[in-house]
Every structure is written in C-alpha cells, then in structure tokens.
Design a protein around this motif. Sequence first.
Motif, PDB file in Angstrom:
ATOM      1  N   ALA A  17      42.689 -91.125   1.386  1.00  0.00           N
ATOM      2  CA  ALA A  17      43.828 -89.956   0.814  1.00  0.00           C
ATOM      3  C   ALA A  17      44.922 -89.362   2.189  1.00  0.00           C
ATOM      4  O   ALA A  17      45.395 -89.142   2.590  1.00  0.00           O
ATOM      5  N   MET A  18      43.899 -89.438   3.317  1.00  0.00           N
ATOM      6  CA  MET A  18      44.577 -89.468   4.615  1.00  0.00           C
ATOM      7  C   MET A  18      44.603 -90.323   5.108  1.00  0.00           C
ATOM      8  O   MET A  18      44.069 -91.230   4.904  1.00  0.00           O
ATOM      9  N   HIS A  19      45.629 -90.174   5.713  1.00  0.00           N
ATOM     10  CA  HIS A  19      46.500 -91.246   6.671  1.00  0.00           C
ATOM     11  C   HIS A  19      45.398 -91.432   8.245  1.00  0.00           C
ATOM     12  O   HIS A  19      45.488 -91.298   8.559  1.00  0.00           O
ATOM     13  N   PRO A  20      45.365 -93.310   8.127  1.00  0.00           N
ATOM     14  CA  PRO A  20      44.409 -93.508   9.202  1.00  0.00           C
ATOM     15  C   PRO A  20      44.473 -93.571  11.203  1.00  0.00           C
ATOM     16  O   PRO A  20      44.418 -93.367  11.453  1.00  0.00           O
ATOM     17  N   PHE A  21      46.433 -93.207  11.095  1.00  0.00           N
ATOM     18  CA  PHE A  21      46.768 -93.125  12.045  1.00  0.00           C
ATOM     19  C   PHE A  21      47.213 -92.058  13.057  1.00  0.00           C
ATOM     20  O   PHE A  21      47.962 -92.388  13.841  1.00  0.00           O
ATOM     21  N   HIS A  22      47.487 -91.023  12.109  1.00  0.00           N
ATOM     22  CA  HIS A  22      47.624 -89.459  12.079  1.00  0.00           C
ATOM     23  C   HIS A  22      46.015 -88.876  12.778  1.00  0.00           C
ATOM     24  O   HIS A  22      45.238 -88.939  11.964  1.00  0.00           O
TER      25      HIS A  22
ATOM     26  N   PHE B 221      35.253 -89.398  11.444  1.00  0.00           N
ATOM     27  CA  PHE B 221      34.656 -88.558  10.771  1.00  0.00           C
ATOM     28  C   PHE B 221      33.986 -88.713   9.543  1.00  0.00           C
ATOM     29  O   PHE B 221      33.229 -89.487   9.493  1.00  0.00           O
ATOM     30  N   SER B 222      32.182 -87.675   9.434  1.00  0.00           N
ATOM     31  CA  SER B 222      31.564 -88.517   8.855  1.00  0.00           C
ATOM     32  C   SER B 222      32.012 -88.224   7.252  1.00  0.00           C
ATOM     33  O   SER B 222      33.276 -87.550   6.911  1.00  0.00           O
ATOM     34  N   GLY B 223      31.959 -88.841   6.555  1.00  0.00           N
ATOM     35  CA  GLY B 223      31.688 -88.791   4.793  1.00  0.00           C
ATOM     36  C   GLY B 223      32.040 -87.322   4.824  1.00  0.00           C
ATOM     37  O   GLY B 223      32.774 -86.599   4.038  1.00  0.00           O
ATOM     38  N   GLY B 224      30.966 -86.529   5.103  1.00  0.00           N
ATOM     39  CA  GLY B 224      30.686 -85.193   4.400  1.00  0.00           C
ATOM     40  C   GLY B 224      32.093 -84.198   5.522  1.00  0.00           C
ATOM     41  O   GLY B 224      32.721 -83.317   4.866  1.00  0.00           O
ATOM     42  N   MET B 225      32.241 -84.557   6.588  1.00  0.00           N
ATOM     43  CA  MET B 225      32.845 -84.152   7.841  1.00  0.00           C
ATOM     44  C   MET B 225      34.785 -84.289   6.774  1.00  0.00           C
ATOM     45  O   MET B 225      35.558 -83.285   7.186  1.00  0.00           O
ATOM     46  N   ARG B 226      34.973 -85.380   6.626  1.00  0.00           N
ATOM     47  CA  ARG B 226      36.189 -85.992   6.030  1.00  0.00           C
ATOM     48  C   ARG B 226      36.299 -85.397   4.711  1.00  0.00           C
ATOM     49  O   ARG B 226      37.653 -84.675   4.288  1.00  0.00           O
TER      50      ARG B 226
END
Length: 336
Positions: free
Chosen positions: A105-110, A158-163
Amino acid sequence: MTTSQPLLHIRDLHVTFPTDDGLVHAVNGMDLTLARGETVGLVGESGSGKTVTSQALMGLLKETRARVDGEILLDGTDLNSLTEQRMRAWRGKKIAMIFQDPLSAMHPFHTVGAQIAEAYRVHNKVSRKAAHAVAVDMLGRVGIPDPKRRAGAHPHEFSGGMRQRAMIAMALVCEPELLIADEPTTALDVTVQAQILDLLGELQQETGTAVVLVTHDLGVVAEVCHHVAVMYGGQCVERGDVRELFRDPRHPYTQGLLASMPTLGEDGERLRPIPGFPPSLTALPAGCLFADRCPQTHRVPDGRCHTERPAFVTGRAAHPSRCHQETLATAEEATR
C-alpha cells in the motif's frame, strides 16, 4: 468516548461486478449503523463481502465496472452521490483506511515520512517543513522509536509491525471521522498484533474516530469491538452488541463460526468446521443463502429455507438475525 448519534448508516447496499460468467453479486442488501467513537467488526469467511463493503465505503469502486446501489450515509452525506473528485477530498480527511498489506500500500521509492507528510498536505495548506514535522510527531504517537530518523527510511527498511504502525499514522494523520481497518493484524505475530490493537484503541480514545474492523478473527472482535456484523454470501445475517451476540448467537452460521474456534486448555479437541461451501455469487439460491450448509433447516417444516429469503427479525434474542426460525418464533409470540 462514544455517542448515540449515528455517524455511518448503510442502507440496502448492493455491489455487483460484471464478468464473463455473469453478474457477481458481491454484496446483497447490507445494512449497518455505527456511532462516533465505536468499533464494529465485519466477520465471515473469505468471499462473504467484507472487503467489497469496505471498498464501497471508501469509494474505491467508483472508477471500476462495479455497480453500487443503496445508500452509504456518512454524517448525513450519501457517499454514493459524490463525484470522484469530491470523494478524493473526503478520503483521508473524513474517511481513511488501513490496508492489510502496508508494504504494497505504501510507495517503495518514497520515504515513510514523506508519504505521511504528503497525505497531510493534501488536506491542509501548510509548508513541506510543517507537514514533515507533523509526520514525525505522528510516527512518535504510534510508537515508532526515534521517529525523526525513521521518517527518512523507506517502507522496506521497517519491520512488519513498524510498517503497520506507519500505515496507521498515515491513516490517522488528518484525524478522520471514520477509519476502516481491513485485516490490519493478519500478517503479524500475536505479540505485535496485541500492540497494534492496543494502539488503535488508544488513538480512537484520543480522536473519537469510529472504526470498521474487517477481520476473520473472532477473538480480535471479542477483544476490541463494541458491535459485530456477521456476513455470509454478501449479506449481513446477524448483527448486534458483541457480548450479547457471542453469548447468544441465533443464526446457524454464527453458531458454526463460534463452534469452529479452538478452545484454550482443550488439548486434542478436534476443530468443528462448517461443512459445504458458500453459494456461487453468480447464481444465488432463491432461499436462505446458508440453507445448503445449515444443519437446522428441518426445524422449519414448510421448506421455506430453500424457497424464500429470510428477513431480519429480532426473535428470541436481543439482536436481529436473518433466519426463518426467528421469523417463526416472532410470529408465534405475536399470537399468544
């Protein structure tokens, strides 16, 4: 803090998708009411219509081939009547969503901080520097350690929980009135899951945001929800106060879901799955959508379970369900 004034009111929601095999009736007459500051859990098997309902709430089906009928009233405004441009103005500010997989869901380049700041600037006329400060503050509020430094990291760092915490920060940065959380803890271990659920509860207390929690985990629903709506075949078959419904489930499908949950301390106990398969959404049966899997159709002697759709009634319980047994019980009580 909760109030009795409804924030969200869904009336007779229908969602259909055209396919080569015919119309897919993904949602069939969904009704739901939610007050400010409250949490409702949408539960049911895969394909029951939970995620499509949440997508309809977000207006994500407007530019697809899907047909959405019925009313979705948010604070008195029908979201179905809004143009796509107006709906984009509402997303984030009035209604926001936490997706199941924040990495996709989040952009990988930003950077994470830049994405949260961008979400804030869409609805607030502030400088980039001010928006970045808000993003850093929000990351701190959701429990990200060293938020100023972490704001400059990318999602894959980020880890899964942090994401998932960062996704929550992005969803809540504009303090929306309604938050939709689509399986927000499915990919997390139980310890991180508990932390995320506690975090959502704390932020909800601070902001008064209403939450629609889409999940298959009945244990999570029992822990964090005020109300529950059980979905099957695109319909809500039972809804009510979570404690009352779990204590006295009336619909056979709800009873089957609760019976299939593992019990702590019962070593060696066999799970009790619900036999059979959900109905085809391109060829819905004429009667109750659960009739072919229901072990209780013999209790309705006239065979209407297979020929007539049951209505929502409040029979022997304090909450309504969509079952002919409850319809008959209500009729019997009326004649006494």
